[in-house]
Enzyme design. Sequence first.
Site, PDB file in Angstrom:
ATOM      1  N   ASP A 149     -44.829  21.694  53.551  1.00  0.00           N
ATOM      2  CA  ASP A 149     -44.099  21.838  52.300  1.00  0.00           C
ATOM      3  C   ASP A 149     -45.010  21.347  51.167  1.00  0.00           C
ATOM      4  O   ASP A 149     -46.019  20.689  51.419  1.00  0.00           O
ATOM      5  CB  ASP A 149     -42.817  21.007  52.368  1.00  0.00           C
ATOM      6  N   GLU A 253     -34.185  17.067  39.887  1.00  0.00           N
ATOM      7  CA  GLU A 253     -33.101  16.767  38.950  1.00  0.00           C
ATOM      8  C   GLU A 253     -33.386  15.495  38.151  1.00  0.00           C
ATOM      9  O   GLU A 253     -32.989  15.390  36.983  1.00  0.00           O
ATOM     10  CB  GLU A 253     -31.783  16.657  39.707  1.00  0.00           C
ATOM     11  N   LYS A 308     -28.219  26.348  36.976  1.00  0.00           N
ATOM     12  CA  LYS A 308     -29.687  26.318  36.985  1.00  0.00           C
ATOM     13  C   LYS A 308     -30.162  26.816  38.333  1.00  0.00           C
ATOM     14  O   LYS A 308     -29.434  26.756  39.336  1.00  0.00           O
ATOM     15  CB  LYS A 308     -30.224  24.913  36.703  1.00  0.00           C
ATOM     16  N   ARG A 353     -43.559  23.944  38.135  1.00  0.00           N
ATOM     17  CA  ARG A 353     -42.424  24.532  38.844  1.00  0.00           C
ATOM     18  C   ARG A 353     -41.397  24.930  37.792  1.00  0.00           C
ATOM     19  O   ARG A 353     -40.945  24.092  37.006  1.00  0.00           O
ATOM     20  CB  ARG A 353     -41.816  23.521  39.811  1.00  0.00           C
ATOM     21  N   THR A 416     -43.308  26.939  50.517  1.00  0.00           N
ATOM     22  CA  THR A 416     -42.590  26.233  49.459  1.00  0.00           C
ATOM     23  C   THR A 416     -41.527  27.116  48.837  1.00  0.00           C
ATOM     24  O   THR A 416     -41.595  28.349  48.916  1.00  0.00           O
ATOM     25  CB  THR A 416     -43.586  25.757  48.372  1.00  0.00           C
ATOM     26  N   ASP A 500     -38.232  18.321  55.362  1.00  0.00           N
ATOM     27  CA  ASP A 500     -37.422  17.157  55.014  1.00  0.00           C
ATOM     28  C   ASP A 500     -35.933  17.456  54.915  1.00  0.00           C
ATOM     29  O   ASP A 500     -35.114  16.565  55.053  1.00  0.00           O
ATOM     30  CB  ASP A 500     -37.913  16.535  53.702  1.00  0.00           C
TER      31      ASP A 500
END
Length: 741
Positions: A149, A253, A308, A353, A416, A500
């Site tokens: 990742d 976040e 979002k 990102r 990813t 994860d």
Amino acid sequence: MKTEIGTIAAALRATGKKTRPVKRKPDGSAKPHRYAQAWGLTAGDFVGHFLGVNVGTPLQRKLSKLAILLFGVAVVCAIIVLAANSFSSNKEVIIYAVATGLSMIPACLIVVLTITMAAGTKRMVERHVIVRRLDSLEALGAVTDICSDKTGTLTQGKMVAKRAWIPCVGTYAVGTSNDPVDPTQGDLSHTEQPPTAIKVESENNDEKGGKSHEDLLDDNAPLKDYLNVASLANLAHVHKTEDGWKARGDPTEIAIQVFVSRFNWNRERLTKEESWSQVAEFPFDSEVKKMSVIFANKNTSKNMVFTKGAVERIIGSCNLVRLEKGAELTEMTEDFRSTILENMEALAAQGLRVLALASKEYKGETGGDDTSYDRAAIESELTFQGLIGLYDPPRVESAGAVKECHQAGITVHMLTGDHPGTAKAIARQVGIVPSSDAAVAKDVADAMVTTASAFDKMSDEEIDKLPVLPLVIARCSPTTKVRMIEALHRRNCFAAMTGDGVNDSPSLKRADVGIAMGMAGSDVAKDASDIVLTDDNFASILNAIEEGRRMFDNIQKFVLHLLSENIAQACTLLIGLAFKDSSGQSVFPLAPVEILWVIMITSGMPDMGLGLEIAAPDIMARPPQSLKTGIFTREIIVDILVYGIWMACLCLSSFSLVMFGFGDGNLGSNCNGSYSEACDTVFRARATTFVCLTWFALFLAWEMVNMRRSFFRMQPKSKKYFTQWIYDVWRNQFLFWAVIA
């Protein structure tokens, strides 16, 4: 089972088919012999599974095959002993036949192997790796591909919002900050230009022209609408304490919440002072790649939807946009969707990102639980508010770790959920893909970076025809990761997978070595994994692989040592059958109790010492261990035979020397069963053979410290020409005292 959690649960329970499929013609028909072939292969798989030769790690399969082979050899050896003595029913002959068979069985191999791996787990903890399954240790040495990742593993996982674009206002930028959760650090700046028109500058230049948040918010309704979405469609909590600013929640976040806190617009203030209250929440779903909330505003008596998510998914759900400040909302056209994607690409090219934000007024009924709402309807016909670009800097050690992987013959793949542009930019920074596409052939460059949607549309046959498997897969879903593992397996690669989240658990289970994150990882992911990284650092994977290779080397050393002893004993005992006493029975050069002593006592402790040997200096400069040959390379097999036969020759020579050189050659009668005056020389010769075999075995353990160099010159660059061997022997004190004792 139709939910995402249900799909993941089904994937976790999924196992390979227990029956072989019938080979059919294109029209679906099959001849009877094809059914017989499938049944035969299925029966063979069952037998192989029972014997352990087609399940488990490569080492487990090799050792299972070795056990079957040695069992067969042991039976043959026992038959030879009986045949040499005319299948006599004499008790001594039968005991000797059994002992000769046992001489081919490395009795302490499993014990030494288990203790070596247990000691390896302790070393792993010191290197930030927790081993959940012992057999994964040796498997690490054979890893050819790592699927990793990006966020938190290759990168620091400390995201910072660097850019925000609102179509009718322009672009906001955040300057350098030393603390990613402190909204008071880093100046805010603004330009009316979109990201596509901004020349990429250094972060120091971003700090020039900084403005206060009051100035930026003044008469700026579009910015306030944008901040409402960013703040409320967000579950992170950022607050100030006596020890400074603290945050809890998802890193993405948190970064967004820190950004809105720069404008004093965080969620806590809005819910307490601005009369916003949450009505419903729709958590992030990796299939729709969005999260939404419904909030009620008591001052305006309106319910609002704030959403979002991935840019492509959000703009597909939007039909309105505000193109000019103070103007009315207009219909979103395909041309403007293309403009949004161009700006997203511009931000992604900087390694950011990118997420999109949208909202709308909700006029439906409220009340009940979250499942009573039609999520698809709520997340449709939205108003596009803007983009936000988050930067997660690569870990300092990631580039070096990836380079070491390449030197070790290991290919690194990045899987990813980010946009392809972001993923490719980070992949280039850490060295997963070349800095220039011109460095590789065009078909290879085209295959190196792809999206999950493109990868999932391909059939297995099309994937297998690719010149290389993708090094970067963006917008990755759980099923994409599983397909990537299966594609690697079809190319006979040995794959490690990191993860994860709960949605990573199917791929962690399907991988040869599943690696979970200890800090950010979910309990489900940890339960599906083989090892856990306590620091969530990609470089720790390299530590685990190095430890796996060290263990693999040490397993080779003590397996070579054990099997050489076994061959030496077996050859000594079988050739020794030629010594016949006056009654025609074979005089055994070793007593059964001496055979058992060598098998159980002499071998055990030195082999444990070999299992604790340190890694060779060039261990990470070699390619991964071959899955086909495993520990039994041609070199190892030749060494086993040479050492074993040579030791047997020396043992037989010592027996013959005492018997016929120093003695009179009288082999007596019934010397296998009891002692007599006539058997004195036989017993002396037997004792000499036992001592020789014992010392040969002990000194062979020291010779195994380096399988390619002389005992006296293990360090060729050392200036201690005559004493270096003393330092080499003393370095592994466990092995030293195991030999001396």
